[in-house]
Enzyme design. Structure first.
Site, short mmCIF file in Angstrom:
data_model
loop_
_atom_site.label_atom_id
_atom_site.label_comp_id
_atom_site.label_asym_id
_atom_site.label_seq_id
_atom_site.Cartn_x
_atom_site.Cartn_y
_atom_site.Cartn_z
CG HIS A 157 -1.71 -1.23 1.44
ND1 HIS A 157 -2.94 -1.49 0.90
CD2 HIS A 157 -1.37 -2.36 2.12
CE1 HIS A 157 -3.34 -2.69 1.26
NE2 HIS A 157 -2.39 -3.25 2.00
CB SER A 278 12.14 22.77 -15.28
OG SER A 278 11.36 23.93 -15.35
CE LYS A 284 10.71 19.50 -11.11
NZ LYS A 284 9.50 19.89 -11.83
CD GLU A 291 7.98 12.25 -15.48
OE1 GLU A 291 7.02 12.97 -15.72
OE2 GLU A 291 9.08 12.69 -15.12
#
Ligand code: ARG
Length: 463
Positions: A157, A278, A284, A291
């Site tokens: 979980h 970024s 970043k 992804e």
């Protein structure tokens, strides 16, 4: 515009829009090698069976080999106006050889031709994908060997659950990949039968030798039913299904890496060459590769659904709908190869931050099961031990302590079974070392499973 091959039956030219709409050469052109390979086997068989003369057969084979060499060398470009790769090769052969070229299509249809081309093409792609998956598994095994003592929290979980090691975690993916390899083998085995000679759907009146073409093309056997030979695309569906599962595995792993890269976890740091920045936020460092793999998994699943949906209502035998099979299965194959090729060096260069893994394992009471087991080993029934440990955890949370820092007096207040040795029993190192049940995270057990996985992988390597 030149007359279509079937102009005799028609009183009009095909409308320009239909022509473009119908054409598949933009995407089936990539099968030119396999198309020519199939045609060579067919021409040879026609000659050997006396359906065309030996002389014509040899001329056709020579012409086909020249076309192949010219396409390979970039001297012959595929004509974008051709309807498909099969028509293109035949038209080019006839342009070069005249009447002899027109004999190639005797006792053959594009329906069995496309089915054989696609099987040949995908067989090669499967071999390439398998090599990539083996390399990925090798990379993970090598990483695992370095991390059999690297303790990290295992989760259920997404809550810290019990201690494992990074090697144990990595090896879980190796076993998934081994099953993916098995599925690719299965798909390949069932795909590896020859539809050539099925003709349009009902075989042929010529005395062909289907075993000869099947053997020449390296298939296990000719497909026993000509209708089935030209009708089904289950081999595309099955391959796509295996690829969807492979992508699902890569996607779950990618999701974990995305989490591990965040400041909330910081278990790993991607190499600068495998991350992106970024355009506005100077701080970043984004895990774009993982992804994209996660994103492309949706795309490959889409390819699978495209194929299943395309097939589900088709009457036997060939229907033009089936031309849609290629873009879907090619897209799946292309994207899987891209993903695995990028994933391997990204993993191999990823820095593992052991201290952060260990620190995370040291919080979250992931040794609570071990504390309960300590009491069980001293004779208490598990359910009672579970309950007492629960109250100890609650007490720790209230006092801002961990099970390791809770004073012995607090333990003894619950039951006299607790003695000083509890601290050793619940130390992270003990918790991992003692989890030596088969398949568990103890370093010895993981070393054993690594050897087993290497053995299994070896069998695929030698295929
Ligand atoms: N381009 C077609 C395909 O990919 C080849 C088979 C065409 N056969 C036919 N009878 N129209 O499916």
């Amino acid at each position: 515009m030149a007359d279509m091959m079937w102009a005799g039956r028609f009183s009009k030219q095909v409308d320009e829009t239909v022509n473009a709409f119908n054409s598949s050469i933009a995407f089936d052109g990539r099968m030119y090698r396999h198309d020519i390979q199939g045609s060579i086997a067919h021409a040879e068989m026609l000659g050997d069976c006396g359906i065309i003369t030996k002389q014509d057969s040899l001329e056709i084979i020579g012409g086909l080999k020249d076309i192949l060499a010219d396409i390979d060398a970039g001297k012959l470009e595929l004509d974008p106006n051709a309807e498909d790769i099969h028509m293109f090769v035949e038209a080019e052969l006839t342009r070069r050889l005249g009447d002899v070229g027109k004999r190639l299509h005797t006792s053959r249809s594009r329906n069995d031709q496309v089915a054989v081309d696609l099987r040949l093409y995908l067989r090669d792609e499967i071999a390439e994908i398998k090599q990539l998956v083996i390399k990925l598994a090798d990379t993970l095994i090598n990483m695992a060997k370095d991390h059999t003592d690297t303790i990290m929290p295992g989760y259920t979980h997404l809550q810290r659950a019990q201690p494992i090691t990074f090697a144990h975690h990595l090896m879980a993916y190796v076993w998934m990949l081994l099953r993916d390899l098995g599925r690719l083998d299965d798909a390949c085995e069932r795909m590896n039968v020859c539809p050539l000679g099925s003709g349009a759907l009902a075989g042929t009146t010529y005395h062909t030798n289907r075993k000869q073409t099947s053997d020449a093309l390296g298939f296990i056997e000719p497909m026993p039913n000509s209708l089935d030979g030209v009708s089904d695309r289950d081999y595309c569906v099955e391959l796509c299904c295996a690829l969807s599962l492979l992508m699902t595995h890569l996607s779950r792993f990618s999701e974990e890496i995305i989490l591990w890269c965040s400041w909330e976890f910081k278990f790993v740091e991607l190499d600068d060459a495998f991350a992106t920045g970024s355009s506005i936020m100077p701080q970043k460092k984004n895990p774009d590769v993982t992804e994209l793999i996660r994103g492309k998994t949706g795309r490959v699943n889409g390819d699978l659904v495209t194929l299943l949906t395309m097939m589900k209502g088709l009457p036997l035998a060939y229907n033009k709908d089936m031309q849609e099979d290629k873009e879907a299965v090619f897209d799946a194959v292309d994207n899987v190869k891209l993903c695995v090729k990028t994933f391997i060096p990204m993993l191999a260069t990823m820095r593992v931050i052991k201290e952060n893994m260990r620190n995370a394992a040291a919080r979250g009471f992931i040794n609570a099961t071990d504390c309960a087991d300590y009491l069980v080993k001293k004779g208490m029934p598990f359910r009672d031990a579970y309950k007492i440990t629960g109250t100890l955890v609650a007490e720790c949370i209230e006092k801002g302590l961990t099970l390791e820092t809770l004073p012995i007096a607090d333990y003894k207040a619950k039951t006299e079974l607790f003695t000083d040795d509890v601290y050793d029993a619940i130390s992270l190192d003990t918790c991992v070392r003692e989890r030596k049940s088969q398949g568990g995270p103890s370093p010895d057990e993981v070393i054993r499973q690594i050897a087993l996985a290497e053995d299994r992988l070896g069998a695929f390597r030698n295929d």
